[in-house]
Design an enzyme around this catalytic site. Structure first.
Site, PDB file in Angstrom:
ATOM      1  N   HIS A  14       0.830  -1.201   0.000  1.00 36.63           N
ATOM      2  CA  HIS A  14       0.000   0.000   0.000  1.00 36.63           C
ATOM      3  C   HIS A  14       0.869   1.258   0.000  1.00 36.63           C
ATOM      4  CE1 HIS A  14      -2.740   2.841   2.379  1.00 36.63           C
ATOM      5  NE2 HIS A  14      -3.425   2.585   1.273  1.00 36.63           N
ATOM      6  N   GLU A  41       0.202  -0.783  -4.694  1.00 40.95           N
ATOM      7  CA  GLU A  41      -0.860   0.211  -4.869  1.00 40.95           C
ATOM      8  C   GLU A  41      -0.235   1.585  -4.728  1.00 40.95           C
ATOM      9  OE1 GLU A  41      -4.140   2.913  -3.109  1.00 40.95           O
ATOM     10  OE2 GLU A  41      -2.137   2.452  -2.376  1.00 40.95           O
ATOM     11  N   ASP A  43      -1.260   6.054  -5.259  1.00 39.35           N
ATOM     12  CA  ASP A  43      -2.284   7.073  -5.499  1.00 39.35           C
ATOM     13  C   ASP A  43      -1.740   8.077  -6.507  1.00 39.35           C
ATOM     14  OD1 ASP A  43      -3.971   6.227  -3.143  1.00 39.35           O
ATOM     15  OD2 ASP A  43      -2.141   6.815  -2.094  1.00 39.35           O
ATOM     16  N   HIS A  56      -0.962  11.201  -2.146  1.00 34.54           N
ATOM     17  CA  HIS A  56      -2.227  10.796  -1.537  1.00 34.54           C
ATOM     18  C   HIS A  56      -3.108  11.981  -1.143  1.00 34.54           C
ATOM     19  CE1 HIS A  56      -4.905   9.633   1.780  1.00 34.54           C
ATOM     20  NE2 HIS A  56      -5.010   8.481   1.144  1.00 34.54           N
ATOM     21  N   GLU A 115      -4.581   3.854  -8.013  1.00 33.35           N
ATOM     22  CA  GLU A 115      -5.753   4.558  -7.483  1.00 33.35           C
ATOM     23  C   GLU A 115      -5.758   5.990  -8.001  1.00 33.35           C
ATOM     24  OE1 GLU A 115      -6.359   4.743  -3.201  1.00 33.35           O
ATOM     25  OE2 GLU A 115      -7.906   6.265  -3.512  1.00 33.35           O
TER      26      GLU A 115
HETATM   27  O1  G3P Z   1      -6.670   1.635  -2.659  1.00 37.94           O
HETATM   28  C1  G3P Z   1      -6.875   1.262  -1.342  1.00 37.94           C
HETATM   29  C2  G3P Z   1      -6.578   2.380  -0.382  1.00 37.94           C
HETATM   30  O2  G3P Z   1      -5.352   2.970  -0.750  1.00 37.94           O
HETATM   31  C3  G3P Z   1      -7.659   3.412  -0.355  1.00 37.94           C
HETATM   32  O3  G3P Z   1      -7.483   4.370   0.630  1.00 37.94           O
HETATM   33  O4  G3P Z   1      -6.840   6.582   1.449  1.00 37.94           O
HETATM   34  O5  G3P Z   1      -5.186   4.739   1.514  1.00 37.94           O
HETATM   35  O6  G3P Z   1      -5.815   5.777  -0.647  1.00 37.94           O
HETATM   36  P1  G3P Z   1      -6.271   5.411   0.744  1.00 37.94           P
HETATM   37 MG    MG Z   2      -4.749   4.550  -2.068  1.00 41.53          MG
END
Ligand code: G3P
Ligand code: MG
Length: 248
Positions: A14, A41, A43, A56, A115
């Site tokens: 993440h 993952e 952002d 993020h 994302e």
């Molecule tokens: O994509 C899963 C997760 O990353 C979603 O929440 O706020 O960590 O981007 P966040």
């Molecule tokens: Mg995310």
């Protein structure tokens, strides 16, 4: 149309290996890969001049030495920032452009959950910029899922890159989840780990969707979710979870 498959590993790093390196940076991606993650993952949002960067928050303060909105700064201003955040041993770490992250992941043959994280109001522009970069560079043989909390962003991805798999992200399971996933032709549903119950997990899996939960940093919670039928988890600690759970 029924979803065909989901496309991620059981352990997804993440924002990269974000417990040990600055989140959403090339160092965090490299470290996750070094730990054995085969899927990450990140952002993505856009600069004032429409260039996609990994980041993020809407604001620069938490993760960089900049101030104000990401979308108020030009790409060259963002290129000059230090994104080491609280990880002082990474001083000088740049805020990466999405293009640099894609180059790294393609070189390392690492799967991606991208994302789309638009600043409110920039949903279409952010999605269009992100999708254009994926279309130009991402090889079809590498796992890819485009996800977002924003239905508007997912609609743009659906229109511009229909063959890429998509995931709707929410916190809790909304009552209209199935209609929304159908309308957006998603293969996956991503949600907050602590808000999933057994009934919803069963229903989402019975409908054929890939089900992934964030953010899971404890082995016992990962085992509990996988036991409920969850396909995989997003974790800031891929080293810890990969030691206990096989990636596939
Ligand atoms: O994509 C899963 C997760 O990353 C979603 O929440 O706020 O960590 O981007 P966040
Ligand atoms: Mg995310």
């Amino acid at each position: 149309m029924a979803p065909s498959s989901n496309n991620l590993s059981r352990v997804v790093a993440h924002r990269g290996a974000s417990a040990d390196a600055p989140e959403n940076t090339l160092s965090a991606l490299n470290l996750a890969i070094e730990y054995g993650a085969n899927c990450v993952e990140v952002d993505a949002m856009i600069s004032k001049d429409g260039v996609a960067f990994l980041h993020h928050d809407d604001g620069l303060e938490r993760c960089t030495n900049g101030r104000g909105y990401v979308c108020a700064a030009s790409a060259s201003e963002l290129d000059a920032l230090d994104a080491s955040g609280k990880h002082t041993q990474f001083a000088g770490e740049p805020l990466p452009r999405l293009s640099a992250a894609l180059d790294l992941l393609i070189e390392k043959k690492t799967g991606l959950n991208l994302e789309i994280k638009p600043t409110p109001g920039l949903e279409q522009a952010t999605a269009a910029a992100v999708v254009a970069e994926l279309e130009a560079t991402w090889p079809s043989e590498l796992p890819l899922i485009i996800s977002s909390f924003s239905k508007d962003a997912l609609e743009v991805a659906q229109a511009l890159l229909p063959n890429a798999q998509r995931a709707l992200i929410t916190c809790a399971v909304p009552p209209d989840w199935e209609n929304t996933l159908k309308a957006l032709e998603c293969t996956n549903f991503h949600m907050a780990a602590e808000l999933l119950n057994e009934t919803d997990a069963k229903a989402i899996k019975a409908a054929g969707y890939g089900l992934y939960c964030y953010t899971v940093n404890e082995v016992s919670q990962a085992h509990r979710l996988l036991g409920m039928g969850v396909d995989g988890v997003f974790t800031d600690k891929p080293k810890l979870l990969l030691n206990e759970i096989s990636a596939t």
